[in-house]
Design a protein around this motif. Structure first.
Motif, short mmCIF file in Angstrom:
data_model
loop_
_atom_site.label_atom_id
_atom_site.label_comp_id
_atom_site.label_asym_id
_atom_site.label_seq_id
_atom_site.Cartn_x
_atom_site.Cartn_y
_atom_site.Cartn_z
N SER A 67 -35.37 22.03 -1.14
CA SER A 67 -35.10 20.84 -0.95
C SER A 67 -34.71 20.61 0.41
CB SER A 67 -33.87 20.73 -1.90
OG SER A 67 -32.72 21.66 -1.70
N ASP A 68 -34.53 21.76 1.29
CA ASP A 68 -34.31 21.66 2.59
C ASP A 68 -35.67 21.70 3.53
OD1 ASP A 68 -34.95 24.42 2.42
OD2 ASP A 68 -33.02 24.86 3.60
N ALA A 104 -56.18 23.32 -17.52
CA ALA A 104 -56.13 24.94 -17.54
C ALA A 104 -54.83 24.72 -16.57
CB ALA A 104 -57.15 25.45 -16.65
N SER A 105 -53.93 23.74 -16.66
CA SER A 105 -52.67 23.37 -15.67
C SER A 105 -51.55 22.42 -16.47
CB SER A 105 -52.99 22.88 -14.44
OG SER A 105 -53.52 21.63 -14.44
N GLY A 106 -50.51 22.35 -16.10
CA GLY A 106 -49.45 21.78 -16.61
C GLY A 106 -48.51 21.40 -15.45
N VAL A 107 -48.01 20.18 -15.65
CA VAL A 107 -46.94 19.88 -14.67
C VAL A 107 -45.46 19.44 -15.17
CG1 VAL A 107 -46.04 18.33 -12.73
CG2 VAL A 107 -48.48 19.18 -12.95
N VAL A 108 -44.41 19.87 -14.82
CA VAL A 108 -43.18 19.57 -15.45
C VAL A 108 -42.28 19.11 -14.21
CG1 VAL A 108 -41.11 20.64 -16.48
CG2 VAL A 108 -43.24 21.46 -17.03
N SER A 109 -41.51 17.99 -14.69
CA SER A 109 -40.76 17.26 -13.73
C SER A 109 -39.56 17.19 -14.30
CB SER A 109 -41.23 16.08 -13.29
OG SER A 109 -40.14 15.50 -12.39
N VAL A 110 -38.38 17.72 -14.05
CA VAL A 110 -37.02 17.76 -14.70
C VAL A 110 -35.77 17.94 -13.72
CG1 VAL A 110 -37.11 20.38 -15.11
CG2 VAL A 110 -36.03 18.85 -16.87
N CYS A 111 -34.68 17.35 -14.12
CA CYS A 111 -33.56 17.47 -13.41
C CYS A 111 -32.90 18.71 -14.02
CB CYS A 111 -32.65 16.09 -13.50
SG CYS A 111 -31.22 16.49 -12.66
N TYR A 112 -32.22 19.46 -13.28
CA TYR A 112 -31.50 20.66 -13.55
C TYR A 112 -30.26 20.52 -12.59
CZ TYR A 112 -35.51 23.20 -15.67
OH TYR A 112 -36.35 23.60 -16.55
N GLU A 113 -29.18 20.75 -13.40
CA GLU A 113 -27.77 20.93 -12.67
C GLU A 113 -27.49 22.60 -12.47
OE1 GLU A 113 -23.73 18.72 -13.37
OE2 GLU A 113 -23.64 20.86 -14.26
N LEU A 114 -27.76 23.04 -11.26
CA LEU A 114 -27.25 24.42 -11.30
C LEU A 114 -26.09 24.81 -10.47
CD1 LEU A 114 -28.25 25.77 -7.88
CD2 LEU A 114 -30.37 24.67 -8.30
N LYS A 115 -25.77 25.83 -10.64
CA LYS A 115 -24.35 26.46 -10.34
C LYS A 115 -24.82 27.76 -9.50
CE LYS A 115 -19.55 27.11 -11.03
NZ LYS A 115 -19.36 27.23 -9.51
N SER A 122 -24.88 21.46 -8.22
CA SER A 122 -25.30 20.46 -7.64
C SER A 122 -26.94 20.14 -8.75
CB SER A 122 -25.86 20.91 -6.17
OG SER A 122 -26.64 22.06 -6.23
N ARG A 123 -27.32 18.89 -8.48
CA ARG A 123 -28.34 18.41 -9.16
C ARG A 123 -29.57 18.33 -8.58
NH1 ARG A 123 -27.79 13.54 -12.57
NH2 ARG A 123 -27.34 12.55 -10.49
N HIS A 124 -30.77 19.08 -9.04
CA HIS A 124 -31.88 19.13 -8.26
C HIS A 124 -33.05 18.55 -9.15
CE1 HIS A 124 -30.25 21.57 -4.73
NE2 HIS A 124 -29.51 22.01 -5.71
N LEU A 125 -34.12 17.83 -8.61
CA LEU A 125 -35.31 17.69 -9.19
C LEU A 125 -36.14 18.80 -9.19
CD1 LEU A 125 -35.80 13.88 -8.43
CD2 LEU A 125 -34.99 14.92 -10.66
N THR A 145 -35.79 19.06 -5.11
CA THR A 145 -35.30 17.91 -4.38
C THR A 145 -33.97 17.80 -4.70
OG1 THR A 145 -37.39 16.81 -4.31
CG2 THR A 145 -35.43 15.66 -3.76
N ARG A 146 -32.97 17.95 -3.89
CA ARG A 146 -31.61 17.61 -4.32
C ARG A 146 -31.24 16.20 -4.47
NH1 ARG A 146 -25.95 20.67 -2.14
NH2 ARG A 146 -24.76 19.71 -3.38
N ILE A 147 -30.40 15.82 -5.54
CA ILE A 147 -30.03 14.62 -5.82
C ILE A 147 -28.54 14.50 -4.92
CG2 ILE A 147 -29.40 13.07 -7.72
CD1 ILE A 147 -31.31 14.49 -9.45
#
Length: 150
Positions: A67-68, A104-115, A122-125, A145-147
Motif C-alpha cells: 500500500s506504500d 487458467a487464472s482468477g482474481v480476488v478483490s476483498v477488504c481485510y481488516e488486519l492486525k 487497519s483495513r486494506h483492499l 491498498t490501505r483504506i
C-alpha cells in the motif's frame, strides 16, 4: 496402403492432441468457489505463518505491491515472516469478496481488516491474481491498498 497408414497416424496424433488439450483445460479451469477456497487457504496460512504453505501458494516470480508502493519479490515479502519479525494477529474479511474465475487464472478483490503486532487494526483492499503455473494454483501478483481511517 501407405496413404491409409499415414492417415491413421495423422488421425491418432490429432486425437492425442485433442485429448491432451482437453485434459489440460480440465486441469486448469476453476470456478469462483474454487478460487475463493484458494484465497481462504492463503488467508489461513498467512495468519498462521505457515511458511511451507505460503511458499507453495506464492509463485516464485511473485510481484507484491504494498500500500506504500513498495514492490517486493516472493523472497523479499516472506523474509520478515521467516525471521519472525512480522506476524498478523488477524486478517478478517470486512466485505464480500469479488471473485472472477477465468480459464487458467482468477482474481480476488476483498477488504481485510488486519492486525499486525500491537498496533491498531487497519483495513486494506487486497487484489490477488491466481494463476495455474507448473500444475498448481499460485498467487502471481498481489496488491494492497490501505483504506483511510474514518
Amino acid at each position: 496402403m501407405r496413404g491409409v497408414m499415414s492417415r491413421r497416424i495423422l488421425a491418432g496424433a490429432l486425437a492425442l492432441c485433442l485429448t491432451t488439450a482437453a485434459g489440460v483445460r480440465r486441469l486448469q479451469a476453476a470456478s469462483p468457489a474454487d478460487i475463493q477456497k484458494l484465497q481462504e487457504t492463503w488467508r489461513t496460512a498467512i495468519v498462521a505463518v505457515d511458511l511451507k504453505a505460503l511458499d507453495a501458494l506464492y509463485a516464485d516470480d511473485l510481484v507484491y505491491v504494498h500500500s506504500d508502493a513498495r514492490i517486493q519479490t516472493k523472497q523479499e515479502f516472506l523474509a520478515p515472516f521467516r525471521a519472525g519479525t512480522l506476524r498478523f494477529a488477524s486478517l478478517t474479511p470486512c466485505d464480500t469478496a469479488r471473485v472472477r474465475a477465468l480459464e487458467a487464472s482468477g482474481v480476488v478483490s476483498v477488504c481485510y481488516e488486519l492486525k499486525a503486532g500491537t498496533g491498531a487494526p487497519s483495513r486494506h483492499l487486497f487484489l490477488t491474481n491466481w494463476a495455474m503455473t507448473g500444475g498448481a494454483w499460485r498467487i502471481v501478483a498481489q496488491q494492497t491498498t490501505r483504506i483511510p481511517d474514518k
